[in-house]
Design a protein around this motif. Structure first.
Motif, PDB file in Angstrom:
ATOM      1  N   CYS A  21       0.847  -1.189   0.000  1.00 55.69           N
ATOM      2  CA  CYS A  21       0.000   0.000   0.000  1.00 55.69           C
ATOM      3  C   CYS A  21       0.881   1.238   0.000  1.00 55.69           C
ATOM      4  O   CYS A  21       2.097   1.175   0.254  1.00 55.69           O
ATOM      5  CB  CYS A  21      -0.933  -0.003   1.209  1.00 55.69           C
ATOM      6  N   GLU A  22       0.298   2.379  -0.253  1.00 53.78           N
ATOM      7  CA  GLU A  22       1.065   3.628  -0.347  1.00 53.78           C
ATOM      8  C   GLU A  22       1.667   4.013   0.995  1.00 53.78           C
ATOM      9  O   GLU A  22       2.761   4.583   1.058  1.00 53.78           O
ATOM     10  CB  GLU A  22       0.163   4.750  -0.862  1.00 53.78           C
ATOM     11  N   THR A  23       0.981   3.694   2.083  1.00 57.29           N
ATOM     12  CA  THR A  23       1.493   4.042   3.401  1.00 57.29           C
ATOM     13  C   THR A  23       2.753   3.266   3.731  1.00 57.29           C
ATOM     14  O   THR A  23       3.751   3.829   4.182  1.00 57.29           O
ATOM     15  CB  THR A  23       0.424   3.772   4.471  1.00 57.29           C
ATOM     16  N   CYS A  24       2.736   1.949   3.517  1.00 59.34           N
ATOM     17  CA  CYS A  24       3.904   1.122   3.826  1.00 59.34           C
ATOM     18  C   CYS A  24       5.077   1.443   2.904  1.00 59.34           C
ATOM     19  O   CYS A  24       6.231   1.355   3.315  1.00 59.34           O
ATOM     20  CB  CYS A  24       3.540  -0.360   3.719  1.00 59.34           C
ATOM     21  N   LEU A  25       4.794   1.806   1.661  1.00 53.49           N
ATOM     22  CA  LEU A  25       5.867   2.118   0.717  1.00 53.49           C
ATOM     23  C   LEU A  25       6.592   3.404   1.098  1.00 53.49           C
ATOM     24  O   LEU A  25       7.800   3.534   0.904  1.00 53.49           O
ATOM     25  CB  LEU A  25       5.299   2.233  -0.692  1.00 53.49           C
ATOM     26  N   GLY A  26       5.862   4.364   1.675  1.00 53.46           N
ATOM     27  CA  GLY A  26       6.483   5.601   2.123  1.00 53.46           C
ATOM     28  C   GLY A  26       6.428   6.698   1.075  1.00 53.46           C
ATOM     29  O   GLY A  26       6.127   6.452  -0.095  1.00 53.46           O
ATOM     30  N   GLU A  86      -7.581  -1.263  -1.632  1.00 50.13           N
ATOM     31  CA  GLU A  86      -8.447  -0.244  -2.219  1.00 50.13           C
ATOM     32  C   GLU A  86      -8.860   0.808  -1.206  1.00 50.13           C
ATOM     33  O   GLU A  86      -8.874   2.011  -1.508  1.00 50.13           O
ATOM     34  CB  GLU A  86      -9.685  -0.904  -2.819  1.00 50.13           C
ATOM     35  N   TYR A  87      -9.207   0.389   0.010  1.00 50.90           N
ATOM     36  CA  TYR A  87      -9.733   1.322   1.007  1.00 50.90           C
ATOM     37  C   TYR A  87      -8.768   1.582   2.162  1.00 50.90           C
ATOM     38  O   TYR A  87      -8.978   2.520   2.936  1.00 50.90           O
ATOM     39  CB  TYR A  87     -11.051   0.807   1.576  1.00 50.90           C
ATOM     40  N   GLY A  88      -7.736   0.738   2.322  1.00 50.69           N
ATOM     41  CA  GLY A  88      -6.824   0.902   3.443  1.00 50.69           C
ATOM     42  C   GLY A  88      -7.462   0.568   4.771  1.00 50.69           C
ATOM     43  O   GLY A  88      -7.065   1.112   5.808  1.00 50.69           O
ATOM     44  N   LEU A  89      -8.451  -0.341   4.778  1.00 48.78           N
ATOM     45  CA  LEU A  89      -9.186  -0.710   5.985  1.00 48.78           C
ATOM     46  C   LEU A  89      -8.939  -2.178   6.323  1.00 48.78           C
ATOM     47  O   LEU A  89      -8.530  -2.964   5.462  1.00 48.78           O
ATOM     48  CB  LEU A  89     -10.683  -0.465   5.781  1.00 48.78           C
ATOM     49  N   PRO A  90      -9.189  -2.577   7.575  1.00 45.48           N
ATOM     50  CA  PRO A  90      -9.035  -3.987   7.934  1.00 45.48           C
ATOM     51  C   PRO A  90      -9.938  -4.897   7.105  1.00 45.48           C
ATOM     52  O   PRO A  90     -11.021  -4.498   6.661  1.00 45.48           O
ATOM     53  CB  PRO A  90      -9.437  -4.010   9.417  1.00 45.48           C
ATOM     54  N   LEU A 147     -15.132   5.645   5.580  1.00 50.79           N
ATOM     55  CA  LEU A 147     -14.170   5.292   6.621  1.00 50.79           C
ATOM     56  C   LEU A 147     -12.731   5.387   6.134  1.00 50.79           C
ATOM     57  O   LEU A 147     -11.810   5.544   6.937  1.00 50.79           O
ATOM     58  CB  LEU A 147     -14.438   3.862   7.121  1.00 50.79           C
ATOM     59  N   ALA A 148     -12.523   5.271   4.822  1.00 47.05           N
ATOM     60  CA  ALA A 148     -11.163   5.253   4.281  1.00 47.05           C
ATOM     61  C   ALA A 148     -10.502   6.620   4.425  1.00 47.05           C
ATOM     62  O   ALA A 148     -11.160   7.662   4.361  1.00 47.05           O
ATOM     63  CB  ALA A 148     -11.198   4.830   2.817  1.00 47.05           C
ATOM     64  N   ARG A 149      -9.198   6.604   4.625  1.00 49.02           N
ATOM     65  CA  ARG A 149      -8.419   7.843   4.695  1.00 49.02           C
ATOM     66  C   ARG A 149      -8.181   8.379   3.292  1.00 49.02           C
ATOM     67  O   ARG A 149      -7.934   7.618   2.360  1.00 49.02           O
ATOM     68  CB  ARG A 149      -7.076   7.594   5.382  1.00 49.02           C
ATOM     69  N   SER A 150      -8.227   9.691   3.155  1.00 49.72           N
ATOM     70  CA  SER A 150      -7.975  10.296   1.853  1.00 49.72           C
ATOM     71  C   SER A 150      -6.491  10.388   1.540  1.00 49.72           C
ATOM     72  O   SER A 150      -6.086  10.393   0.380  1.00 49.72           O
ATOM     73  CB  SER A 150      -8.597  11.702   1.796  1.00 49.72           C
ATOM     74  N   ASP A 151      -5.649  10.445   2.577  1.00 46.90           N
ATOM     75  CA  ASP A 151      -4.202  10.541   2.406  1.00 46.90           C
ATOM     76  C   ASP A 151      -3.513   9.394   3.138  1.00 46.90           C
ATOM     77  O   ASP A 151      -4.062   8.839   4.097  1.00 46.90           O
ATOM     78  CB  ASP A 151      -3.673  11.879   2.946  1.00 46.90           C
TER      79      ASP A 151
END
Length: 338
Positions: A21-26, A86-90, A147-151
């Motif tokens: 995901c984009e968060t883990c990639l940095g 897709e949503y970054g959710l559990p 519920l998904a984060r936009s960033d």
């Protein structure tokens, strides 16, 4: 591509690129990764797989892939955080909103056979991916988008808490690469990677679903003896149709876990009584996420039942108007039926 192997052997998996995901990639677009063939066992299927390791950015800890490429594709999750891509959710939140059913076996032998069959399906698939079947539910998707984060949430890449600081014995001070914080004990501190992947008993998902249900007026009553849900606004239907709709929207419900189903045709409603309070709460959260339940082609509203009156005291609530039961507003129910 996964290596060819006998179905009676564990085998290995080799991959050229991770699924992240984009968060883990940095935030760094020029991130550098190390690649180790068969560097560890997958936390789900226990097969050796290619491990990728990298630093997401300044002030972040080094991260690595935790599950193999195949397991990530099966669930559509990140190989590191195991959150939906897709949503970054559990996974539990996503599956509850979309009505997905976890079909993967848990025993080691059946797990290997299941994984290899899905690998063959992915090899024949145009996009190389396969997911569990889902119920087309617009309300569930809207709920997930809300519920998904936009960033990206890069705060999730922070270093772990220093165990020496917790013991009061860290001597590195400002040079310590770990966080000097006291960990908070609670429900969210007990997380399991396997449960997160399969969408079972995930404390983060439970909290999100509970807060979502409460925001829609579906707060669970304080009386733990209440295990009844009420479906309002039903068309002319039968017990078997209600049971089939419930299992379709909540695949985790087993028929044996439903204590009784009582249909009140005059009030266009049905009482669903479960054996366990925990199951009733999970069903209420799932149906709230999906915007209700459809029975006989008509959308029905879901509300909690009421507690029974104490002995010697008359019931204070009753269904007084059948038209009210079929409407969109909350209707009072008889305590006897609850």
């Amino acid at each position: 591509m996964p290596a060819k192997h006998d179905i009676n052997k564990i085998g290995v998996e080799s991959s050229d690129f991770p699924i992240l995901c984009e968060t883990c990639l940095g935030p760094n677009p020029y991130v550098r990764m190390s690649k180790q063939e068969f560097g560890n066992e997958c936390k789900i299927c226990n097969r050796p797989f290619t491990v990728f390791r990298w630093n997401p950015g300044a002030g972040a800890r080094y991260k690595k892939t935790e599950v193999c490429n195949t397991c990530a594709k099966i669930k559509g999750v990140c190989q590191t955080c195991l959150l939906d891509l897709e949503y970054g959710l559990p996974v539990q939140v996503r599956d509850a909103a979309l009505g997905r059913k976890a079909q993967a076996p848990t025993s080691d032998i059946n797990k290997q056979y299941y994984i290899q069959n899905l690998e063959a399906q992915m090899a024949d698939s145009p996009d190389g991916q396969t997911f569990d079947s889902e119920v087309a539910n617009r309300a569930g998707r809207e709920m997930l988008k809300g519920l998904a984060r936009s960033d990206p949430f890069y705060k999730r890449n922070r270093p772990h808490i220093c165990s020496f600081f917790v013991k009061g014995d860290c001597k590195r001070g400002g040079e310590c690469p770990f966080r000097h914080e006291i960990p908070k004990e609670g429900e969210l501190s007990k997380q399991n990677m396997v449960d997160r992947y399969y969408g079972k008993n995930d404390p983060v998902a439970k909290k999100m679903l509970r807060e979502s249900a409460e925001s829609k007026g579906m707060k669970a009553p304080d009386d733990k003896s209440i295990t009844t849900l009420l479906f309002l606004g039903l068309p002319q239907t039968t017990e078997s149709e209600v049971r089939a709709a419930l299992v379709a929207y909540c695949p985790f419900v087993k028929p044996i876990e439903i204590k009784s189903i009582t249909i009140v045709e005059a009030s266009h409603c049905a009482f669903i009584n479960f054996k366990l309070r925990s199951l009733a709460e999970r069903v209420a959260e799932a149906l709230s996420a999906q915007g209700g339940i459809e029975v006989g082609g008509k959308k029905a509203k879901v509300v909690w039942g009421r507690s029974r009156p104490q002995k010697g005291k008359p019931a204070t609530t009753a269904i007084t108007d059948s038209s009210e039961a079929s409407g969109s507003g909350t209707v009072a129910i008889t305590s006897e039926s609850a």
